[in-house]
Motif scaffolding. Structure first.
Motif, mmCIF file in Angstrom:
data_model
loop_
_atom_site.group_PDB
_atom_site.id
_atom_site.type_symbol
_atom_site.label_atom_id
_atom_site.label_comp_id
_atom_site.label_asym_id
_atom_site.label_seq_id
_atom_site.Cartn_x
_atom_site.Cartn_y
_atom_site.Cartn_z
ATOM 1 N N SER A 5 15.589 35.431 -3.047
ATOM 2 C CA SER A 5 15.149 35.073 -4.395
ATOM 3 C C SER A 5 13.719 35.525 -4.559
ATOM 4 O O SER A 5 12.916 35.425 -3.638
ATOM 5 N N MET A 6 13.389 36.024 -5.756
ATOM 6 C CA MET A 6 12.013 36.465 -5.975
ATOM 7 C C MET A 6 11.161 35.378 -6.605
ATOM 8 O O MET A 6 9.961 35.517 -6.730
ATOM 9 N N THR A 7 11.795 34.284 -7.023
ATOM 10 C CA THR A 7 11.066 33.298 -7.811
ATOM 11 C C THR A 7 11.289 31.891 -7.316
ATOM 12 O O THR A 7 12.296 31.604 -6.677
ATOM 13 N N THR A 8 10.381 31.009 -7.628
ATOM 14 C CA THR A 8 10.501 29.612 -7.244
ATOM 15 C C THR A 8 11.218 28.794 -8.301
ATOM 16 O O THR A 8 11.353 27.591 -8.170
ATOM 17 N N ARG A 9 11.673 29.419 -9.371
ATOM 18 C CA ARG A 9 12.132 28.664 -10.531
ATOM 19 C C ARG A 9 13.623 28.382 -10.556
ATOM 20 O O ARG A 9 14.106 27.758 -11.474
ATOM 21 N N LEU A 10 14.361 28.887 -9.596
ATOM 22 C CA LEU A 10 15.795 28.686 -9.630
ATOM 23 C C LEU A 10 16.150 27.249 -9.282
ATOM 24 O O LEU A 10 15.670 26.716 -8.303
ATOM 25 N N ASN A 408 6.542 39.140 -10.623
ATOM 26 C CA ASN A 408 5.364 38.825 -11.436
ATOM 27 C C ASN A 408 5.358 37.335 -11.811
ATOM 28 O O ASN A 408 5.828 36.938 -12.873
ATOM 29 N N GLN A 409 4.804 36.548 -10.904
ATOM 30 C CA GLN A 409 4.678 35.116 -11.124
ATOM 31 C C GLN A 409 3.368 34.658 -10.496
ATOM 32 O O GLN A 409 2.954 35.137 -9.438
ATOM 33 N N GLU A 433 0.805 44.452 -6.302
ATOM 34 C CA GLU A 433 1.655 45.081 -7.318
ATOM 35 C C GLU A 433 2.727 44.081 -7.748
ATOM 36 O O GLU A 433 3.534 43.646 -6.926
ATOM 37 N N THR A 434 2.749 43.737 -9.026
ATOM 38 C CA THR A 434 3.754 42.810 -9.536
ATOM 39 C C THR A 434 4.862 43.581 -10.244
ATOM 40 O O THR A 434 4.622 44.622 -10.865
ATOM 41 N N LYS A 435 6.090 43.049 -10.153
ATOM 42 C CA LYS A 435 7.259 43.701 -10.722
ATOM 43 C C LYS A 435 8.058 42.707 -11.551
ATOM 44 O O LYS A 435 7.981 41.498 -11.362
ATOM 45 N N ALA A 436 8.871 43.228 -12.463
ATOM 46 C CA ALA A 436 9.743 42.382 -13.275
ATOM 47 C C ALA A 436 10.863 41.803 -12.419
ATOM 48 O O ALA A 436 11.224 42.352 -11.374
ATOM 49 N N GLY A 437 11.421 40.677 -12.885
ATOM 50 C CA GLY A 437 12.507 40.048 -12.147
ATOM 51 C C GLY A 437 13.778 40.887 -12.155
ATOM 52 O O GLY A 437 14.459 41.012 -11.142
ATOM 53 N N SER A 438 14.121 41.471 -13.295
ATOM 54 C CA SER A 438 15.329 42.274 -13.402
ATOM 55 C C SER A 438 15.190 43.541 -12.554
ATOM 56 O O SER A 438 14.261 44.327 -12.735
ATOM 57 N N GLY A 439 16.081 43.708 -11.603
ATOM 58 C CA GLY A 439 16.045 44.886 -10.746
ATOM 59 C C GLY A 439 15.027 44.828 -9.636
ATOM 60 O O GLY A 439 14.794 45.831 -8.955
#
Length: 559
Positions: A5-10, A408-409, A433-439
Motif C-alpha cells: 500500500s502506498m498510503t496510510t488512509r486505507l 504524494n502524502q 520525488e512524490t507520485k500520484a496514487g493511481s499507477g
C-alpha cells in the motif's frame, strides 16, 4: 502473503489502518489509552450481538485509488485497495481472532487438515452450500486451477506471490467434487495461509489460463462468493458500491451496502467531519484531535500489522547496486528518531520496527537490526571511495545523490525529510520525488523507477509465505522483490525456513533470514501501525481489528 500500500488512509480489515503520524515533538499524554498493547493481544471493534443492530444501512469507506487489477494474486492487484474491496466478496480457508488463533472459515470449508507429512498432504473439504455468485458450485477444480496458476511453472501467469504452490506436486479430487487433496513435493511451513490471510480463492475461470489470470479482472471483479458483491462501479466518480449477494448461503448481512469512495489523503478527515464516510485512519496528532472533537466519532485502537519501510534498488547498474554502500547508508538513518518524531502523542512509547518478518507482539519477534551509527556510516563510505567534496560525497566524478520515490502524502514526505537530514550529515544527497496514487506501483515501483522507494506492507498471520515473495532473489520472477536484491545464500536460508514444519525451528530460521536481509541492505523497516482509527460511535463490529478477521455479516449500526 504481503500486500503493498502506498498510503496510510486505507480502512483495511484485519489490521489497523493508520501507520505513521505527521508532526513532531510533544509528549505522549494525548496517546489513546491502551496504545501500549501488543499486536496479537487485543482489538477494538465495538463488539455487539447482531440483535443489537438495526437492519440495513450503508457503511462508507475510502480508497486511495481504484484497483489496477481486481485479481489480488496478480502482481498489479497485490495492493491494499484490492484487498479492501475483496474481503467481503471472496472465500478464505481460515479466520483469526485478536490473538491470531486460527479457525476454519466454515462458511467456505468444513475442514482444512494436515493429513500427512511424508509426503505433506493437506485436505480441503468445501462447504456443500458454497457457490460462486452465478450459482456454480465451488469445487476442488477451483483449488487445482489456482495451484497451477501460482506454481510458477508457466511464467505467463504474472503472479505476485507463489504462496508455496511452487512446492505442490499435485491437487486431486477427494471423496467428491467438494474435497481437494493437495500433495506437496517439498514441505511448506505456511500451508495454512495458501487460501487465508491476504490470499483468496478465485474461480477457475480466473485462474485457468494466463490470459484470464492477467486480464479478466482488470475492468472489475467477475465471479465472487461472499456475503457481498459489486452492485455498481462508477469510474468517473471513483466509487464502488457492494450489495448483497443473492446466492449467499450464510447469515444475512446486517448492512445493505458498503460504499468505497476514492479520496485524496487530505480529504478523508473533512469527509469524516461532513458525515460522508464512517471510518478513517488517523495519521497525525492534529487529526486525532480533530476526530475526538467531531460529534458522533469514537477512536478505536489496536496495534496493526501494517508497517512502512524503505526498499533500496540494488539492480545491476543502479546507484545502489553495491550492498556495502546500501548498508552504510542505512546505518546513517535514525529510525528511533523517525518513530519518535512521527508517532509521539499517538502511542505511549514509539519504537522503530526491528524485524522484516515478524511484527512487535507476534511470536517470533526479536531485534535483528543493524545499529544507527552515523560515524560508522561515514567511515564505511570513505572506505568505499565516496569522499566528501563540499556537502556531498563523490566517487569517480559522480555525486552520491539518490532519489526517494513515494506516494504524494504529507506523512511520507515528512519521513523523507527526516531521512534527508540524516543522510546529509554523512554527505549523501537525498532527492524527494512524490507520485500520484493511481499507477504508483505499476509505473514506478515494479519497473524499478526509484533508488529508494517508500510504501507500506500489509501483513497477515502467515509471514513465512512472504519470504520468497519479497526477499528471494529470482531474476526471472521478481514477484515482490522490487529492489532486485538478494543472494544464493539468502535464497537457501529462505528455502530451509519455509521447508520447516516445526513452528519453533521455523521461527529460529526466519530470524536468521531477517538478519541476512539487514546485512544485504535490502530494505529498512521503519514503523509499525499505531492503529488509531476514527469510527462512527454507533458502528459495531468494525474498527481497529488488530490480527482478527472481520465478519461482514455482523458489521452494522446500533438500533
Amino acid at each position: 502473503m504481503r500486500i503493498r500500500s502506498m498510503t496510510t488512509r486505507l480502512v483495511i480489515p484485519l489490521m489497523a489502518v493508520a501507520l505513521v503520524a505527521t508532526g513532531c515533538g510533544g509528549d505522549d499524554a494525548d496517546a489513546p489509552e491502551g496504545s501500549a498493547a501488543a499486536l496479537g493481544t487485543t482489538n477494538d471493534i465495538n463488539p455487539k450481538d447482531v440483535s443489537e443492530l438495526r437492519d440495513g444501512g450503508n457503511l462508507r469507506l475510502s480508497l486511495s485509488a481504484l484497483p489496477q487489477n481486481w485479481n489480488n494474486l496478480h502482481t498489479d492487484g497485490n495492493e491494499g485497495n484490492t484487498l479492501a474491496l475483496s474481503r467481503p466478496m471472496l472465500p478464505r480457508s481460515f479466520k483469526t481472532d485478536a490473538a491470531a488463533n486460527l479457525s476454519v472459515y466454515t462458511d467456505y470449508f468444513t475442514a482444512v487438515e494436515l493429513t500427512n507429512t511424508e509426503p505433506q498432504q493437506v485436505t480441503y473439504t468445501i462447504n456443500p452450500k458454497a457457490v460462486w455468485s452465478d450459482g456454480t458450485p465451488i469445487t476442488w477444480e477451483d483449488i487445482q486451477s489456482q495451484a497451477n496458476a501460482l506454481s510458477g511453472a508457466d511464467k505467463a501467469f504474472l503472479i505476485a506471490n507463489n504462496i508455496g504452490f511452487d512446492r505442490v506436486e499435485k491437487v486431486e479430487r477427494g471423496v467428491d467434487d467438494k474435497q481437494a487433496i493437495i500433495t506437496f513435493k517439498k514441505h511448506y511451513a505456511d500451508w495454512r495461509g495458501q487460501f487465508a490471510g491476504n490470499s483468496f480463492l478465485y474461480p477457475k475461470s480466473v485462474t485457468a489460463t494466463p490470459e484470464a489470470f492477467n486480464k479478466s479482472q482488470v475492468d472489475g471483479i467477475t465471479l465472487t462468493a461472499g456475503p457481498f458483491l459489486v452492485q455498481s462501479l462508477d469510474r468517473g466518480q471513483g466509487r464502488v458500491v457492494l450489495g448483497h449477494n443473492p446466492k449467499w448461503w450464510g447469515a444475512k448481512p446486517k448492512l445493505d451496502t458498503i460504499t468505497f469512495s476514492v479520496l485524496a489523503a487530505e480529504a478523508t478527515i473533512p469527509a469524516l467531519q461532513n458525515n460522508e464516510i464512517d471510518a478513517t485512519g488517523l495519521a497525525s496528532r492534529d487529526e486525532l484531535k480533530t476526530a475526538r472533537n467531531t460529534p458522533g466519532i469514537a477512536i478505536r485502537r489496536a496495534p496493526g500489522n501494517q508497517w512502512n519501510h524503505l526498499t533500496f534498488n540494488g539492480a545491476p547498474g543502479s546507484p545502489l547496486a553495491d550492498p556495502k554502500l546500501r548498508v552504510a547508508i542505512q546505518k546513517a538513518i535514525d529510525r528511533q528518531g523517525i518513530a519518535t518524531a512521527m508517532q509521539n502523542g499517538l502511542v505511549q512509547d514509539p519504537k522503530p520496527l526491528n524485524n522484516h518478518v515478524y511484527l512487535q507482539g507476534q511470536q517470533g519477534y526479536q531485534d535483528n537490526s543493524l545499529p544507527f551509527d552515523p560515524a560508522a556510516a561515514a567511515k564505511e563510505l570513505d572506505e568505499l571511495g565516496w569522499k566528501l567534496n563540499g556537502d556531498v560525497r563523490e566517487k569517480d566524478g559522480k555525486k552520491l545523490e539518490i532519489r526517494d520515490v513515494m506516494y504524494n502524502q504529507d506523512v511520507w514526505v515528512q519521513i523523507a525529510q527526516i531521512i534527508q537530514q540524516n543522510l546529509a550529515a554523512v554527505g549523501v544527497k537525498l532527492n524527494i520525488e512524490t507520485k500520484a496514487g493511481s499507477g504508483f506501483f505499476t509505473k514506478e515501483i515494479q519497473p524499478g523507477n526509484f533508488d529508494v522507494g517508500q510504501w507500506t506492507w500489509l501483513g497477515d498471520p502467515f509471514p513465512l509465505s512472504s519470504l520468497n515473495q519479497i526477499y528471494g532473489y529470482n531474476p526471472d520472477d521478481v514477484q515482490g522483490n522490487y529492489g532486485r536484491i538478494g543472494s544464493q545464500e539468502l535464497n537457501d536460508l529462505i528455502e530451509q525456513t519455509i521447508s520447516e514444519l516445526d513452528p519453533k525451528k521455523a521461527i529460529e530460521l526466519a530470524n536468521k533470514v531477517d538478519r541476512k536481509v539487514f546485512e544485504e541492505g535490502h530494505s529498512l523497516p521503519l514503523m509499525q501501525s499505531h492503529g488509531n482509527v476514527a469510527v462512527r460511535d454507533n458502528l459495531a463490529n468494525y474498527g481497529a481489528a488488530g490480527l482478527a478477521s472481520l465478519d461482514y455479516t455482523k458489521i452494522g449500526f446500533l438500533k
